[in-house]
Motif scaffolding. Structure first.
Motif, PDB file in Angstrom:
ATOM      1  N   LEU A 126     -64.063  -7.910  55.021  1.00  0.00           N
ATOM      2  CA  LEU A 126     -62.856  -7.999  54.179  1.00  0.00           C
ATOM      3  C   LEU A 126     -62.945  -7.005  53.031  1.00  0.00           C
ATOM      4  CD1 LEU A 126     -62.155 -11.842  53.808  1.00  0.00           C
ATOM      5  CD2 LEU A 126     -61.319 -10.259  55.560  1.00  0.00           C
ATOM      6  N   ASP A 127     -64.110  -6.939  52.410  1.00  0.00           N
ATOM      7  CA  ASP A 127     -64.281  -6.021  51.283  1.00  0.00           C
ATOM      8  C   ASP A 127     -64.001  -4.575  51.690  1.00  0.00           C
ATOM      9  OD1 ASP A 127     -65.165  -8.280  50.012  1.00  0.00           O
ATOM     10  OD2 ASP A 127     -67.274  -7.660  49.894  1.00  0.00           O
TER      11      ASP A 127
ATOM     12  N   ILE B 228     -57.681  -9.879  48.314  1.00  0.00           N
ATOM     13  CA  ILE B 228     -58.802  -9.159  48.929  1.00  0.00           C
ATOM     14  C   ILE B 228     -58.764  -7.680  48.525  1.00  0.00           C
ATOM     15  CG2 ILE B 228     -59.754  -8.369  51.131  1.00  0.00           C
ATOM     16  CD1 ILE B 228     -58.712 -11.071  52.302  1.00  0.00           C
ATOM     17  N   ALA B 229     -57.570  -7.086  48.580  1.00  0.00           N
ATOM     18  CA  ALA B 229     -57.429  -5.666  48.218  1.00  0.00           C
ATOM     19  C   ALA B 229     -57.764  -5.445  46.736  1.00  0.00           C
ATOM     20  CB  ALA B 229     -56.010  -5.195  48.524  1.00  0.00           C
ATOM     21  N   ASP B 230     -57.335  -6.367  45.878  1.00  0.00           N
ATOM     22  CA  ASP B 230     -57.647  -6.263  44.443  1.00  0.00           C
ATOM     23  C   ASP B 230     -59.159  -6.332  44.215  1.00  0.00           C
ATOM     24  OD1 ASP B 230     -55.004  -6.044  43.769  1.00  0.00           O
ATOM     25  OD2 ASP B 230     -54.749  -8.158  43.218  1.00  0.00           O
ATOM     26  N   TYR B 231     -59.814  -7.225  44.936  1.00  0.00           N
ATOM     27  CA  TYR B 231     -61.268  -7.369  44.785  1.00  0.00           C
ATOM     28  C   TYR B 231     -61.980  -6.078  45.199  1.00  0.00           C
ATOM     29  CZ  TYR B 231     -66.048  -9.002  45.480  1.00  0.00           C
ATOM     30  OH  TYR B 231     -67.422  -9.133  45.421  1.00  0.00           O
ATOM     31  N   SER B 232     -61.536  -5.482  46.316  1.00  0.00           N
ATOM     32  CA  SER B 232     -62.146  -4.224  46.765  1.00  0.00           C
ATOM     33  C   SER B 232     -62.031  -3.159  45.679  1.00  0.00           C
ATOM     34  CB  SER B 232     -61.478  -3.735  48.056  1.00  0.00           C
ATOM     35  OG  SER B 232     -61.664  -4.648  49.118  1.00  0.00           O
ATOM     36  N   ARG B 233     -60.849  -3.061  45.056  1.00  0.00           N
ATOM     37  CA  ARG B 233     -60.631  -2.059  44.000  1.00  0.00           C
ATOM     38  C   ARG B 233     -61.551  -2.331  42.809  1.00  0.00           C
ATOM     39  NH1 ARG B 233     -55.215  -2.344  45.771  1.00  0.00           N
ATOM     40  NH2 ARG B 233     -54.719  -4.020  44.306  1.00  0.00           N
ATOM     41  N   GLN B 234     -61.668  -3.590  42.445  1.00  0.00           N
ATOM     42  CA  GLN B 234     -62.514  -3.953  41.305  1.00  0.00           C
ATOM     43  C   GLN B 234     -63.981  -3.601  41.568  1.00  0.00           C
ATOM     44  OE1 GLN B 234     -61.831  -8.134  40.639  1.00  0.00           O
ATOM     45  NE2 GLN B 234     -59.617  -7.828  40.397  1.00  0.00           N
ATOM     46  N   GLN B 235     -64.381  -3.662  42.838  1.00  0.00           N
ATOM     47  CA  GLN B 235     -65.769  -3.361  43.207  1.00  0.00           C
ATOM     48  C   GLN B 235     -65.975  -1.875  43.473  1.00  0.00           C
ATOM     49  OE1 GLN B 235     -68.287  -5.794  43.176  1.00  0.00           O
ATOM     50  NE2 GLN B 235     -66.573  -6.821  42.153  1.00  0.00           N
TER      51      GLN B 235
ATOM     52  N   ILE C 184     -64.705  -0.215  45.945  1.00  0.00           N
ATOM     53  CA  ILE C 184     -64.848  -0.016  47.398  1.00  0.00           C
ATOM     54  C   ILE C 184     -63.560   0.606  47.927  1.00  0.00           C
ATOM     55  CG2 ILE C 184     -65.249  -1.106  49.631  1.00  0.00           C
ATOM     56  CD1 ILE C 184     -66.565  -3.448  48.077  1.00  0.00           C
ATOM     57  N   ARG C 185     -63.689   1.763  48.557  1.00  0.00           N
ATOM     58  CA  ARG C 185     -62.522   2.404  49.163  1.00  0.00           C
ATOM     59  C   ARG C 185     -62.276   1.772  50.532  1.00  0.00           C
ATOM     60  NH1 ARG C 185     -61.566   8.943  49.928  1.00  0.00           N
ATOM     61  NH2 ARG C 185     -59.427   8.781  50.764  1.00  0.00           N
ATOM     62  N   ARG C 186     -61.164   1.095  50.643  1.00  0.00           N
ATOM     63  CA  ARG C 186     -60.858   0.404  51.888  1.00  0.00           C
ATOM     64  C   ARG C 186     -60.590   1.411  53.008  1.00  0.00           C
ATOM     65  NH1 ARG C 186     -60.121  -4.883  51.517  1.00  0.00           N
ATOM     66  NH2 ARG C 186     -58.678  -5.054  53.271  1.00  0.00           N
ATOM     67  N   ARG C 187     -61.005   1.034  54.223  1.00  0.00           N
ATOM     68  CA  ARG C 187     -60.888   1.904  55.383  1.00  0.00           C
ATOM     69  C   ARG C 187     -60.426   1.097  56.585  1.00  0.00           C
ATOM     70  NH1 ARG C 187     -65.257   0.820  58.720  1.00  0.00           N
ATOM     71  NH2 ARG C 187     -66.970  -0.314  57.720  1.00  0.00           N
ATOM     72  N   LYS C 188     -60.067   1.808  57.646  1.00  0.00           N
ATOM     73  CA  LYS C 188     -59.676   1.135  58.885  1.00  0.00           C
ATOM     74  C   LYS C 188     -60.952   0.653  59.586  1.00  0.00           C
ATOM     75  CE  LYS C 188     -57.152   1.818  63.234  1.00  0.00           C
ATOM     76  NZ  LYS C 188     -56.392   0.557  63.082  1.00  0.00           N
ATOM     77  N   VAL C 189     -61.009  -0.618  59.865  1.00  0.00           N
ATOM     78  CA  VAL C 189     -62.169  -1.205  60.545  1.00  0.00           C
ATOM     79  C   VAL C 189     -61.763  -1.508  61.986  1.00  0.00           C
ATOM     80  CG1 VAL C 189     -63.832  -3.104  60.578  1.00  0.00           C
ATOM     81  CG2 VAL C 189     -62.962  -2.239  58.386  1.00  0.00           C
ATOM     82  N   SER C 190     -62.529  -1.007  62.935  1.00  0.00           N
ATOM     83  CA  SER C 190     -62.190  -1.214  64.347  1.00  0.00           C
ATOM     84  C   SER C 190     -62.588  -2.613  64.804  1.00  0.00           C
ATOM     85  CB  SER C 190     -62.900  -0.183  65.230  1.00  0.00           C
ATOM     86  OG  SER C 190     -64.294  -0.441  65.258  1.00  0.00           O
TER      87      SER C 190
END
Length: 695
Positions: free
Chosen positions: A495-496, A586-593, A595-601
């Motif tokens: 999720l992160d 979840i997206a907000d948490y990634s930004r706070q950490q 973490i650049r979100r990516r496409k996960v297969s």
């Protein structure tokens, strides 16, 4: 492990004798062929009766030879059946108790069949991912009709002999099993001179609209078969009985049998079959270990789990008393029990008489003294050591000597619980899975001082409760939940990094899991995991988790019970609806950490979740927490929804190949949270040696 030969008048009686179910192993097959030859050579013998000793005609192939060369050593089952079918003297099968698989195929090769009422008739090979391989798909339709034969073979479900009495399968049905042999001998005497000898192979298979029937059957069976190829192959083989000459149909059946035998799905089912039987065998606990009598039970706690555990005892006919501290909690528990039983009644799974009978076996109390005479008591209170320790101190004071004191803990140290009592030899973990009255798994946790008789009694009790009992050693989470923690950690990390709960669940459900990690957490209650993570923060501060699950709980989203969790739920509707609020969180948490979100297969999701299970399973195996890799597989097949056609996490790793699994783990170890991917030493060693966990 042979076939006994006697002569009564002009009738030779050949009795298969290979306990417990007269499996058709090599010695038995050889003795049976020799006995037929002996009867053929005796001029005084005019007919032959073939039956089985003890509690079965024959349960079929000897499972002890299933994967050995003996299964294909002459005389094979095919040879035995050809010998019976080719006899110059009539052969009468005297069928009783159990007639299944190769046993039924042998009976179908006889000229006549006399059966006792109540005999269980089946061709259950489909349950091992196979089709009958010794003529069952060709002969049974010739006797019971193609529709009934298809139903029996595709489902593998036993049918009582009296329900088949109107078919050509039986020439005579004997009401009293004790009179079967004498009736079969008399029948043999009466038909001794009948010629030509009737053979099932000479009968025809007819259906008024064969093409339409087979088309509909294929569509229906394919839709229900899921990932398993055997049910559709059953239809194809049965179709051959109606469309091909007999010998061609036999060859078609045999070819398909051999093809299926090599499929991963069949190997997985056979692995599960043997694994379930192996799980009850504990090396240092002899099979003849004396058992403690369990005639009365008690359960501490009337919550969802306690109520479900109590239902297990009532379902098995064992009186059980539920102890609670407050009357309203006890009343709520009884309401839950009645609701569960009434639901089963509405579905036709229970009669009103049985409902009342089971409810009458369950009583309630607010006093420890009133459960003092129970033979076993199972604690099912809040998952906190201090709470459970207090319960066990009280039990130690009041329970009679020799009573088994069990905890339903899912993670806590049984040795610490046992230590608060003066009788640690009587203490054991019995970890039921929710809903306890439904789930098949019972994780039996053996403490350092648990008595061998207590362990043996717990294993016997699991069978009486119709559970699959698997023994685990003491560690945090035992087998199932210790592995699950790593699975859930990876789900959170996914999720992160860019996935959503819906994507993760869909990917792993497509792989074959009954339910993805986020739907599962919503069902179980997200607060359960929250509590465990809080404990981990104190006891194992080095363990890193995604905080998304904690944030979810801080929002009060505990799952279905609160109407919101990883998903949104509507009143009266358990369907999981994707939640924009959660996805945004979840997206907000990634930004706070950072973490650049990516496409996960989907492939990455499956590998990370499943290999996390495998890696932790390897550690559990190496530490001796699990006795065998197959025990780990049984835990996940019967308690965690792992896909049956993949055989469990350890078997699945073997099918993928441990070098491939290890390469993936090492690759993920180079990524984010690589510390979670340290390869288990056992896996590394086995991969280097070219071995597997199971093979």
């Amino acid at each position: 492990m042979s076939a006994e030969y006697t002569v009564q008048g002009q009738v030779a009686v050949i009795t298969l004798n290979n306990p417990p179910v007269n499996g058709l192993g090599l010695e038995t097959r050889t003795a049976a062929v020799q006995a037929i030859g002996r009867a053929e050579a005796d001029e005084a013998v005019k007919a032959i009766v073939l039956t089985g000793a003890g509690k079965a005609f024959s349960g079929g192939a000897d499972i002890r030879e299933f994967n050995s060369p003996k299964a294909l050593t002459e005389p094979t089952l095919h040879t035995l059946i050809r010998t019976v079918e080719g006899s110059s003297k009539p052969v009468v099968a005297a069928i009783h108790s159990v007639c299944m698989g190769g046993g039924l195929e042998l009976a179908l090769g006889c000229n006549y069949r006399v059966a006792a009422a109540g005999a269980q008739i089946a061709l259950p090979e489909v349950k091992l991912g196979l089709i009958p391989g010794a003529g069952g798909t060709q002969r049974l339709p010739r006797l019971v009709g193609i529709e009934r034969a298809l139903e029996m073979i595709v489902t593998g479900v036993p049918v009582p002999s009296e329900k088949l009495a109107g078919s050509a399968l039986f020439d005579e049905l004997v009401p009293d099993a004790s009179e079967l042999l004498s009736a079969a001998i008399k029948f043999a005497e009466n038909i001794a001179d009948v010629r030509p000898l009737p053979k099932v192979r000479d009968r025809k298979v007819a259906h008024p609209d064969l093409d339409a029937f087979l088309k509909g059957a294929r569509e229906r069976v394919k839709a229900a078969a899921g990932a398993f190829p055997a049910p559709v192959a059953c239809v194809d083989a049965i179709a051959a009985s109606a469309t091909m000459p007999f010998e061609d149909g036999l060859k078609f059946e045999r070819d398909r049998f051999l093809q299926l035998k090599e499929t991963t799905e069949s190997k997985a089912l056979r692995h599960s079959f043997f694994a379930e039987r192996a799980a009850s065998k504990i090396p240092d606990v002899p099979a003849d270990t004396p058992l403690r009598n369990i005639a009365k039970a008690a359960v501490i706690g009337a919550g969802t789990m306690g109520a479900g555990i109590a239902m297990n005892f009532a379902n098995a006919g064992i009186p059980v008393t539920i102890l609670e501290m407050k009357r309203d909690a006890l009343d709520k528990g009884f309401a839950t029990i009645r609701k569960n039983y009434e639901s089963a009644l509405k579905k036709g799974k229970l009669t009103s008489e049985k409902l009342e009978e089971r409810l009458n076996l369950i009583s309630g109390t607010l006093s420890y003294e009133e459960i003092a005479d129970a033979d076993i008591v199972i604690e099912a209170v809040f998952e906190e050591m201090a709470v459970k320790a207090q319960v066990f101190r009280e039990l130690d004071k009041v329970m009679k000597p020799g009573a088994i004191l069990a905890s339903n803990t899912s993670t806590l140290d049984i040795n610490k619980i046992a230590a608060v009592t003066s009788r640690p030899q009587d203490v054991i973990g019995l970890h039921f899975f929710s809903p306890a009255q439904v789930m098949k798994l019972l994780e039996i946790v053996r403490g350092a001082q648990t008595g061998k008789d207590v362990l043996a009694t717990a294993l016997a009790l699991s069978k009486k409760l119709k559970k699959t009992g698997v023994v685990a050693g003491v560690c945090d989470g035992f087998i199932g939940n210790r592995m699950l923690e790593q699975y859930l950690r990876q789900a959170g990390f996914l999720l992160d990094e860019g996935a959503t709960p819906e994507q993760v669940d869909k990917a792993i459900e497509k792989f074959g899991f009954a339910m993805g990690p986020f739907r599962m957490s919503d069902l179980a209650g997200n607060d359960v995991g929250w509590y465990i993570r809080k404990r981990r923060a104190v006891e194992s501060p080095h363990l890193v988790y995604s905080r998304t699950a904690d944030i979810l709980c801080e929002l009060g989203r505990f799952g279905q019970k609160s109407g919101a969790g990883w998903y949104d739920y509507k009143p009266g509707d358990r369907h999981a609806h994707p939640s924009q609020l959660v996805n945004d969180m979840i997206a907000d948490y990634s930004r706070q950490q950072g973490i650049r979100r990516r496409k996960v297969s989907d492939e990455e999701i499956i590998e990370r979740l499943v290999y996390a299970l495998v890696n932790e399973g390897a550690r559990i195996l190496e530490e001796g927490i699990a006795l065998r890799a197959s025990d780990i597989d049984m835990v996940y097949l019967s308690g965690y929804g792992f896909p049956l056609h993949r055989g469990g996490p350890m078997f699945y790793a073997d099918t993928v190949g441990l070098p491939h699994v290890l390469e993936a783990i090492e690759r993920y170890a180079r990524g984010r949270h690589g510390e979670a991917w340290a390869p288990a030493p056992l896996m590394v060693r086995l991969a280097i040696e070219g071995k597997g966990f199971v093979s």
